[in-house]
Motif scaffolding. Structure first.
Motif, PDB file in Angstrom:
ATOM      1  N   PRO A   1       0.795  -1.239   0.000  1.00  0.00           N
ATOM      2  CA  PRO A   1       0.000   0.000   0.000  1.00  0.00           C
ATOM      3  C   PRO A   1       0.819   1.277   0.000  1.00  0.00           C
ATOM      4  O   PRO A   1       0.335   2.314  -0.470  1.00  0.00           O
ATOM      5  N   GLU A   2       2.038   1.244   0.522  1.00  0.00           N
ATOM      6  CA  GLU A   2       2.842   2.468   0.579  1.00  0.00           C
ATOM      7  C   GLU A   2       3.522   2.798  -0.743  1.00  0.00           C
ATOM      8  O   GLU A   2       4.091   3.882  -0.902  1.00  0.00           O
ATOM      9  N   LEU A   3       3.459   1.885  -1.710  1.00  0.00           N
ATOM     10  CA  LEU A   3       4.091   2.110  -3.007  1.00  0.00           C
ATOM     11  C   LEU A   3       3.179   2.974  -3.874  1.00  0.00           C
ATOM     12  O   LEU A   3       2.076   2.563  -4.240  1.00  0.00           O
ATOM     13  N   THR A   4       3.623   4.156  -4.205  1.00  0.00           N
ATOM     14  CA  THR A   4       2.805   5.074  -5.003  1.00  0.00           C
ATOM     15  C   THR A   4       2.963   4.776  -6.490  1.00  0.00           C
ATOM     16  O   THR A   4       3.991   4.263  -6.935  1.00  0.00           O
ATOM     17  N   ASP A   5       1.962   5.110  -7.251  1.00  0.00           N
ATOM     18  CA  ASP A   5       1.956   4.884  -8.691  1.00  0.00           C
ATOM     19  C   ASP A   5       1.453   6.155  -9.367  1.00  0.00           C
ATOM     20  O   ASP A   5       0.325   6.581  -9.144  1.00  0.00           O
ATOM     21  N   ASP A   6       2.302   6.757 -10.183  1.00  0.00           N
ATOM     22  CA  ASP A   6       1.930   7.998 -10.868  1.00  0.00           C
ATOM     23  C   ASP A   6       1.093   7.747 -12.118  1.00  0.00           C
ATOM     24  O   ASP A   6       0.646   8.695 -12.772  1.00  0.00           O
ATOM     25  N   ASP A   7       0.904   6.480 -12.467  1.00  0.00           N
ATOM     26  CA  ASP A   7       0.131   6.126 -13.654  1.00  0.00           C
ATOM     27  C   ASP A   7      -1.353   6.130 -13.298  1.00  0.00           C
ATOM     28  O   ASP A   7      -1.929   5.110 -12.918  1.00  0.00           O
ATOM     29  N   ARG A   8      -1.991   7.286 -13.391  1.00  0.00           N
ATOM     30  CA  ARG A   8      -3.375   7.453 -12.930  1.00  0.00           C
ATOM     31  C   ARG A   8      -4.339   7.086 -14.066  1.00  0.00           C
ATOM     32  O   ARG A   8      -4.807   7.934 -14.832  1.00  0.00           O
ATOM     33  N   LEU A   9      -4.658   5.815 -14.131  1.00  0.00           N
ATOM     34  CA  LEU A   9      -5.480   5.305 -15.223  1.00  0.00           C
ATOM     35  C   LEU A   9      -6.870   5.925 -15.245  1.00  0.00           C
ATOM     36  O   LEU A   9      -7.448   6.139 -16.313  1.00  0.00           O
ATOM     37  N   SER A  10      -7.426   6.201 -14.082  1.00  0.00           N
ATOM     38  CA  SER A  10      -8.806   6.684 -14.021  1.00  0.00           C
ATOM     39  C   SER A  10      -8.987   8.034 -14.688  1.00  0.00           C
ATOM     40  O   SER A  10     -10.114   8.423 -15.011  1.00  0.00           O
ATOM     41  N   GLU A  11      -7.885   8.764 -14.921  1.00  0.00           N
ATOM     42  CA  GLU A  11      -7.974  10.112 -15.486  1.00  0.00           C
ATOM     43  C   GLU A  11      -7.710  10.143 -16.992  1.00  0.00           C
ATOM     44  O   GLU A  11      -7.759  11.212 -17.607  1.00  0.00           O
ATOM     45  N   LEU A  12      -7.407   8.989 -17.601  1.00  0.00           N
ATOM     46  CA  LEU A  12      -7.104   8.955 -19.032  1.00  0.00           C
ATOM     47  C   LEU A  12      -8.361   9.206 -19.867  1.00  0.00           C
ATOM     48  O   LEU A  12      -9.471   8.845 -19.458  1.00  0.00           O
ATOM     49  N   PRO A  13      -8.215   9.824 -21.036  1.00  0.00           N
ATOM     50  CA  PRO A  13      -9.349   9.935 -21.961  1.00  0.00           C
ATOM     51  C   PRO A  13      -9.862   8.547 -22.331  1.00  0.00           C
ATOM     52  O   PRO A  13      -9.129   7.549 -22.241  1.00  0.00           O
ATOM     53  N   ASP A  14     -11.118   8.476 -22.762  1.00  0.00           N
ATOM     54  CA  ASP A  14     -11.746   7.183 -23.012  1.00  0.00           C
ATOM     55  C   ASP A  14     -10.925   6.282 -23.931  1.00  0.00           C
ATOM     56  O   ASP A  14     -10.742   5.092 -23.648  1.00  0.00           O
ATOM     57  N   GLY A  15     -10.423   6.836 -25.042  1.00  0.00           N
ATOM     58  CA  GLY A  15      -9.681   6.020 -25.997  1.00  0.00           C
ATOM     59  C   GLY A  15      -8.444   5.398 -25.380  1.00  0.00           C
ATOM     60  O   GLY A  15      -8.183   4.193 -25.543  1.00  0.00           O
TER      61      GLY A  15
END
Length: 253
Positions: A125-139
């Motif tokens: 849980p303490e490992l952060t991930d900058d790859d924020r998939l939820s914010e990507l455009p639909d395509g």
């Protein structure tokens, strides 16, 4: 607004048993159906239950929840009747993170812990991930779903179906994207971290830090397959879970 009749239970019993209760949390976009193949392979002493989150399967009409702390709080509000016997928690991918925070919420609220926590395909849980998939455009978001290989192709290619499931998928990824780990004392139960040998998203170095979150013992198990080994190596996963739960089962006379 949903009426009481529109709402479905948070916990679905997939197979009844007379002993330990195993509560399972699915991966993003998943539901109780992920665990309906398990009952045929498990001991009759284990009751298999699955968490049914809003926005999927029987709860499709309900808006999904994208905030993890709100999610575990709402689940804790209704879970008490299911804590009438020893229980274990199993979660895959984001479901593993939800299971972990749910265990901590139960400890805070009711003073109880699971006998075992299984975190499968889930970074510590303490490992952060900058790859924020939820914010990507639909395509871009849909293309990433194709690469993950977790959503059936027939759904990804069905426009009307994707319009229904896209909000739920985004909300589920938001659970991780918006999560911020808070330091608390380790859990007293054992933690087992499961990983896929070919999982490029969650390698061993993201699983081993789970050992810091327990004083009850830690094990790392690796299975054949990619991130969705929980499906492709189901028999081996279930066998490992049952082996690790064996000490908590009542001996048969």
């Amino acid at each position: 607004m949903l009426t009481a009749a529109d709402r479905r239970p948070w916990i679905v019993t997939c197979r009844r048993g007379d002993g330990l209760r195993l509560i399972c949390f699915p991966y993003a976009g998943g539901g109780p159906s992920l665990f309906r193949g398990w009952p045929l392979e498990v001991s009759q002493q284990v009751e298999i239950c699955a968490v049914q989150l809003p926005g999927r399967e029987a709860r499709m009409k309900e808006p999904p929840i994208g905030d993890l702390r709100r999610l575990v709080a709402e689940l804790a509000d209704v879970i008490e009747p299911s804590l009438d016997r020893p229980f274990a928690l199993f979660g895959h991918s984001v479901g593993g993170l939800v299971a972990f925070e749910f265990a901590r919420e139960l400890r805070r609220r009711y003073g109880v812990e699971p006998v075992h926590l299984f975190v499968s395909g889930c970074p510590a849980p303490e490992l952060t991930d900058d790859d924020r998939l939820s914010e990507l455009p639909d395509g871009e978001f849909l293309e990433r779903m194709r690469r993950f290989n977790g959503t059936p192709r027939e759904i990804l290619e069905h426009t009307e179906m994707m319009e229904l499931v896209l909000p739920t998928l985004r909300a589920d990824f938001s659970l991780r994207d918006t999560y911020r780990h808070r330091t608390e004392s380790p859990l007293g139960c054992a933690i087992s971290a499961f990983g896929g040998m070919a999982d490029r998203a969650v390698a061993v170095d993201k699983l081993t830090p789970w050992s810091a979150h327990t004083t009850g013992g830690f094990q790392l198990w690796l299975f054949q397959g990619d991130h969705f080994f929980v499906r492709t190596a189901q028999a081996a996963v279930v066998e490992a879970v049952m082996l690790l739960l064996q000490p908590h089962m009542s001996p048969r006379l």
